[in-house]
Design a protein around this motif. Structure first.
Motif, short mmCIF file in Angstrom:
data_model
loop_
_atom_site.label_atom_id
_atom_site.label_comp_id
_atom_site.label_asym_id
_atom_site.label_seq_id
_atom_site.Cartn_x
_atom_site.Cartn_y
_atom_site.Cartn_z
N ALA A 1 -15.53 -30.34 -24.10
CA ALA A 1 -16.92 -30.51 -23.68
C ALA A 1 -17.83 -29.78 -24.67
O ALA A 1 -17.35 -29.01 -25.51
N THR B 1 -11.76 -28.27 -21.54
CA THR B 1 -11.77 -28.27 -20.06
C THR B 1 -10.38 -28.52 -19.50
O THR B 1 -10.12 -28.20 -18.35
N ILE B 2 -9.51 -29.12 -20.31
CA ILE B 2 -8.12 -29.31 -19.89
C ILE B 2 -7.27 -29.57 -21.14
O ILE B 2 -7.76 -30.14 -22.11
N LYS C 1 -15.77 -26.57 -25.97
CA LYS C 1 -15.07 -25.93 -24.83
C LYS C 1 -13.98 -26.86 -24.30
O LYS C 1 -14.25 -28.01 -23.95
N THR D 1 -11.93 -34.88 -17.24
CA THR D 1 -10.96 -33.80 -17.01
C THR D 1 -9.96 -34.26 -15.95
O THR D 1 -8.75 -34.06 -16.07
N GLN E 1 -22.18 -33.05 -16.08
CA GLN E 1 -21.06 -32.36 -15.44
C GLN E 1 -20.12 -33.35 -14.75
O GLN E 1 -18.90 -33.21 -14.77
N VAL F 1 -17.93 -34.84 -17.35
CA VAL F 1 -16.90 -33.85 -17.73
C VAL F 1 -15.80 -33.83 -16.66
O VAL F 1 -14.60 -33.89 -16.97
N ASP F 2 -16.21 -33.80 -15.40
CA ASP F 2 -15.22 -33.73 -14.31
C ASP F 2 -14.36 -35.00 -14.27
O ASP F 2 -13.15 -34.95 -14.03
#
Ligand code: NAD
Length: 482
Positions: free
Chosen positions: A377, A356-357, A354, A311, A304, A307-308
């Motif tokens: 993601a 995310t941005i 998915k 993003t 995560q 991913v953050d």
């Protein structure tokens, strides 16, 4: 609006009228407006260019017979002439292919000169022959002669740097050149021709004929060409390899990539510390760089967070006109290229990844071939977005459980050009890098070094550019047993 127009080709040391009336129209990716045109090369133009390169190569007191010292001095003059034109070069390139000027200033306006001066140094040091003691008595004189006339075909993404990857070592070795720029990036090739002329490169040593893929194919198979140096897509590279195979013509192929950026579980993901390097290794030039790490392999224990981080990185980028100094992501080079990128975004969604941005076009830009920086993601390495080259600002985040699994995923690719490893432990990073099936890998950064060989394995190409090794690709050895 004024447009840029050229009427001739640079062949045999001068401006020559084109053989056909066809023209290449250049459309700005920033504005979608026509910004100029140049003649479109015809077979007769390539014939004239190859004839000039052959005559220059065969001249018994010409370029190919000059000492390394003498060639080096002229190569350095070319570097000086390119320095003088650097600001114009940046404008020409960014207005044609959408490369942010900040990127063009650092790479396109600098790399060719760096390479010319580096290979001028090697031309001076290189004796181009040596005598070796023989194992069976006697000795052998090993000579290294220039390979001949080179047909150099370059893509639009780094038109000047990638041409220099070829002509800098080739000129040092004593070769002569016919360069075919891509139809998307032609104005810069005229600035380059002006620099070649001003530097006093002898007539016929460098000839330039812009044109499309048919013209490229004609040059590849031309009976007057001794070697082909190509950078471009893997599909075109395979065609060229087939032709060169049939002709037994030496060829260097720098092709596509789908490199992995392996984030190890001990990484420091602070964007304030590594954001710039992460951007350069994954999203530079609007994602239109062959070696970018577009598959981000993330440890599940910190998934995560990864991913953050990506993003956040994608969300922080200035998207806009390539000619604006603050732009980090410009438009795609052509509408065809944007269609391609958007079709992959649709495939990624369809496969179940998915977003995310990003994923769309920037709402505030109503003209220009822009695509938002996009992060996917939950990507499986078998998805099309993880296996095929997208050539746009789209990254796929793939989770893994162990270093060995990360290496296996990185290597489960038809390509093998670049790659990066991100870690707080240098030795661990190098140990992982050694196991990646790829021609180049960066640790916590990625910056091709002119002194080291650059190239790919598998579908990413054949042979190497850069480094002293590149001289071999433009030379042919002879052993004279004494
Ligand atoms: P492309 O293959 O369509 O075209 C590249 C050049 O080759 C152009 O000048 C084109 O006119 C010419 N060409 C195309 N087909 C040809 C053929 N059959 N015979 C002779 N010439 C032909 O590629 P592109 O879309 O312009 O460039 C993007 C591609 O280049 C991407 O795949 C990218 O990864 C690759 N690339 C590789 C490197 C590297 O060093 N490995 C560097 C930059 C770009």
């Amino acid at each position: 609006m004024t447009t840029t127009e050229f009427e001739q080709f640079y062949i045999n040391g001068d401006w020559q009228p084109p053989k056909s009336n066809n023209r290449i129209t250049v459309v700005s990716p920033n504005t979608e407006q026509v910004i100029g045109s140049v003649p479109d090369g015809a077979e007769g133009d390539v014939d004239a260019a190859v004839a000039a390169a052959r005559a220059a190569f065969a001249d018994p007191s010409g370029w190919s017979r000059w000492s390394g010292d003498k060639r080096a001095a002229v190569m350095e003059r070319l570097a000086d002439e390119l320095d003088k034109r650097a600001p114009e070069m940046v404008q020409a390139i960014s207005s044609q292919n959408g490369m942010p000027v900040a990127v063009a200033e650092k790479l396109e306006a600098v790399f060719p000169q760096l390479l010319l001066r580096y290979y001028a140094g090697l031309a001076r040091e290189n004796a181009f022959e040596e005598t070796r003691p023989g194992l069976l008595g006697g000795s052998t004189l090993v000579t290294s002669a220039p390979i001949g006339v080179v047909g150099a075909i370059v893509p639009w993404n780094f038109p000047q740097a990638l041409a220099a990857f070829k002509y800098a070592p080739g000129l040092a070795a004593g070769c002569t050149f016919v360069i075919k720029p891509s139809p998307e990036t032609v104005f810069d090739s005229y600035l380059f021709a002006e620099a070649v002329k001003a530097a006093g490169i002898p007539a016929g040593v460098i000839n330039i004929v812009p044109g499309g893929r048919e013209l490229g194919a004609y040059l590849v198979a031309h009976p007057g060409v001794d070697k082909v140096a190509f950078t471009g897509s893997t599909a075109a590279g395979r065609n060229i390899a087939e032709v060169c195979g049939r002709l037994l013509r030496p060829v260097t192929l720098e092709l596509g990539g789908k490199s992995a950026a392996i984030i190890l579980d001990d990484v420091d993901l602070d964007l304030a510390k590594i954001g710039e390097q992460l951007f350069a290794a994954t999203l530079l030039n609007n994602g239109q760089v062959c070696y970018l790490g577009t598959r981000i392999l993330a440890p599940r224990s910190r998934y995560q967070e990864v991913v953050d981080t990506f993003t956040g990185l994608a969300g922080s980028l200035n998207v806009g006109d390539a000619l604006d100094a603050t732009t980090q992501i410009g438009p795609m080079a052509s509408s065809r290229q944007r269609d391609r990128v958007e079709s992959y975004i649709a495939k990624g969604k369809g496969d179940g990844a998915k977003i995310t941005i990003g994923g769309g076009r920037p709402a505030d830009l109503d003209a220009g071939w822009f695509v938002e920086p996009t992060i996917f993601a939950d990507v499986d390495n078998n998805y099309a977005i993880a296996q095929e080259e997208i050539f746009g600002p789209v990254l796929s985040l793939i989770p893994y459980d162990s270093d060995s699994e990360a290496i296996a995923i990185a290597n489960a690719s038809d390509y093998g050009l670049g790659g990066t490893v991100w870690t707080s432990d240098h030795d661990r990073g190098v140990a992982v890098a050694r196991q990646i099936e790829s021609g180049t890998v960066g640790i916590n950064n990625y910056l091709p070094d002119p002194t080291a060989p650059f190239g790919g394995v598998k579908g990413s190409g054949l042979g190497r550019e850069l480094g002293p090794e590149a001289l071999l690709a433009y030379s042919v050895q002879k052993s004279i047993y004494l």
